[in-house]
Scaffold this active site. Structure first.
Site, PDB file in Angstrom:
ATOM      1  N   HIS A 113       6.079  -4.142  -5.544  1.00 33.05           N
ATOM      2  CA  HIS A 113       5.403  -3.914  -4.257  1.00 33.05           C
ATOM      3  C   HIS A 113       6.396  -3.993  -3.020  1.00 33.05           C
ATOM      4  O   HIS A 113       6.166  -3.260  -1.951  1.00 33.05           O
ATOM      5  CB  HIS A 113       4.537  -5.165  -3.982  1.00 33.05           C
ATOM      6  CG  HIS A 113       3.793  -5.284  -3.099  1.00 33.05           C
ATOM      7  ND1 HIS A 113       2.762  -4.149  -2.777  1.00 33.05           N
ATOM      8  CD2 HIS A 113       3.624  -6.000  -1.849  1.00 33.05           C
ATOM      9  CE1 HIS A 113       2.179  -4.603  -1.511  1.00 33.05           C
ATOM     10  NE2 HIS A 113       2.659  -5.594  -1.088  1.00 33.05           N
ATOM     11  N   ASP A 163       0.096   3.080   3.720  1.00 38.85           N
ATOM     12  CA  ASP A 163       0.604   2.660   4.866  1.00 38.85           C
ATOM     13  C   ASP A 163       2.010   3.146   5.279  1.00 38.85           C
ATOM     14  O   ASP A 163       2.569   3.773   4.265  1.00 38.85           O
ATOM     15  CB  ASP A 163       0.287   1.052   4.964  1.00 38.85           C
ATOM     16  CG  ASP A 163       1.213   0.625   3.588  1.00 38.85           C
ATOM     17  OD1 ASP A 163       2.208   1.240   3.075  1.00 38.85           O
ATOM     18  OD2 ASP A 163       0.605  -0.692   3.206  1.00 38.85           O
ATOM     19  N   LYS A 177      -2.459   1.396   8.551  1.00 34.26           N
ATOM     20  CA  LYS A 177      -3.346   0.514   7.851  1.00 34.26           C
ATOM     21  C   LYS A 177      -2.869  -1.086   8.284  1.00 34.26           C
ATOM     22  O   LYS A 177      -1.896  -1.415   8.367  1.00 34.26           O
ATOM     23  CB  LYS A 177      -3.122   0.381   6.637  1.00 34.26           C
ATOM     24  CG  LYS A 177      -4.209  -0.485   5.863  1.00 34.26           C
ATOM     25  CD  LYS A 177      -3.983  -0.400   4.432  1.00 34.26           C
ATOM     26  CE  LYS A 177      -2.766  -1.355   3.979  1.00 34.26           C
ATOM     27  NZ  LYS A 177      -2.499  -1.490   2.406  1.00 34.26           N
ATOM     28  N   THR A 222      -8.163  -4.215  -5.370  1.00 29.41           N
ATOM     29  CA  THR A 222      -9.781  -4.467  -5.003  1.00 29.41           C
ATOM     30  C   THR A 222     -10.058  -2.784  -4.644  1.00 29.41           C
ATOM     31  O   THR A 222     -11.343  -2.646  -4.683  1.00 29.41           O
ATOM     32  CB  THR A 222      -9.822  -5.114  -4.002  1.00 29.41           C
ATOM     33  OG1 THR A 222      -9.334  -4.682  -2.732  1.00 29.41           O
ATOM     34  CG2 THR A 222      -9.393  -6.392  -4.033  1.00 29.41           C
TER      35      THR A 222
END
Ligand code: R5P
Length: 315
Positions: A131, A170, A193, A225
């Site tokens: 990430h 982003d 974002k 999600t």
């Protein structure tokens, strides 16, 4: 060390472990897992791993905490069984999003996981599209951080008559998406974002770049999600894109992700098999691309002491 690399699969993703072993033409160690009624786990290495170069293939997926504990037990058991070297191959890293102290009093859990892996006996790590790059620095042992983005790019294909544009979800994703856009020879657009706290709601505020009349390819490291890619898809369509699809390395697909994707303008969503796609998460729009070949190449080169820098490595 004896012989070729040996794959030791945890119980989270045996299909990926077998595919990697098949690519390498190597063996998979016999491992026995027991779960007792008191919820304790037991891992028993039944193969002879003495002096072998062992690669533990395990991902992070539900039940996440139990999977992590199993990884630690497996690494510890291999060291106890006299493996020559143990490398943790974690295509989706546990607690990868807990990579900073974003409010006082919280654990930087990805750093804790790094410490736990090394304490258990991992001597190297092979990770994929973490990430954030700082997670690499949480380790006191060598890390090979590879990216599956070129694998996704090949799977997306050459494109049709409509001009394409790559869209980063982003600013943090802009570097990888920029490389991806360059490899396709197309422009890059970046979404501004903002996420407030950990309420899982990401709000795209604006877009830097031009998507009008173009086919937008949204690129991200993961779909959890689904909020990020679906809101990005809606934004680019509002801004005049001709059509939109998305590619993400890790298909976590939790919460309402599937419902969101189904009711979105996304024509197609590509994810890799870094996380197993359960039947409940299958949908005709979601296509899975395998990273077994990329991980097998990384393992093969690591075993032979060769560089992985030209093999889709993050730099
Ligand atoms: C965020 O920084 C990441 O790049 C992904 O956009 C994010 O993790 C996706 O999460 P979700 O699908 O829940 O919006």
């Amino acid at each position: 060390m004896n012989d070729g690399p040996l794959i030791a699969s945890g119980s989270t993703h045996p299909a990926l472990a077998s595919a990697i072993a098949a690519h390498l033409g190597t063996d998979t160690a016999r491992i026995r897992f027991n779960r007792f009624s008191n919820e304790n786990l037991k891992v028993c290495v039944e193969s002879n791993v003495r002096d072998r170069d062992v690669y533990v293939v395990q991902t992070s997926c539900p039940p996440v905490n139990e999977s992590l504990m199993e990884t630690l037990l497996l690494i510890d058991a291999l060291r106890g069984a006299s493996a020559g070297r143990v490398t943790a191959v974690l295509p989706y890293f546990p607690y990868v999003r807990s990579d900073k102290q974003d409010e006082p009093g919280v654990s930087i859990t990805a750093r804790l996981v790094a410490d736990l892996l090394v304490t258990a006996g991992a001597q190297r790590l092979i990770a994929m599209d973490l990430h954030s790059p700082q997670i690499h620095g949480f380790f006191r042992v060598p890390v090979d951080h590879v990216t599956a983005v070129p694998v996704l790019g090949r799977a997306l294909g050459a494109g049709g008559a409509v001009q394409r544009v790559v869209v980063a979800t982003d600013i943090g994703e802009a570097k990888d998406a920029g490389r991806f856009a360059a490899s396709l020879g197309v422009d890059l657009a970046v979404i501004d974002k903002r996420r407030t706290g950990d309420d899982e709601h990401a709000v795209p505020r604006a877009l830097v770049g031009d998507v009008r009349g173009r086919h937008a390819l949204i690129v991200d490291d993961e779909i959890a999600t689904g909020g990020t890619i679906v809101e990005a898809a809606e934004l680019v369509m509002r801004l005049g894109a001709a059509s939109v699809e998305a590619a993400a390395v890790h298909g976590v697909l939790c919460g309402k992700a599937l419902e969101r994707i189904r009711s979105s303008p996304l024509q197609r969503v590509l994810v890799t098999d870094s996380i197993p796609l359960t039947d409940a998460k299958r949908d005709p729009r979601i296509e899975v691309v395998s990273i077994a070949g990329l991980l097998a190449d990384t393992i093969g080169r690591t075993h032979r002491g060769e560089s992985v820098a030209d093999l889709a490595s993050h730099r």
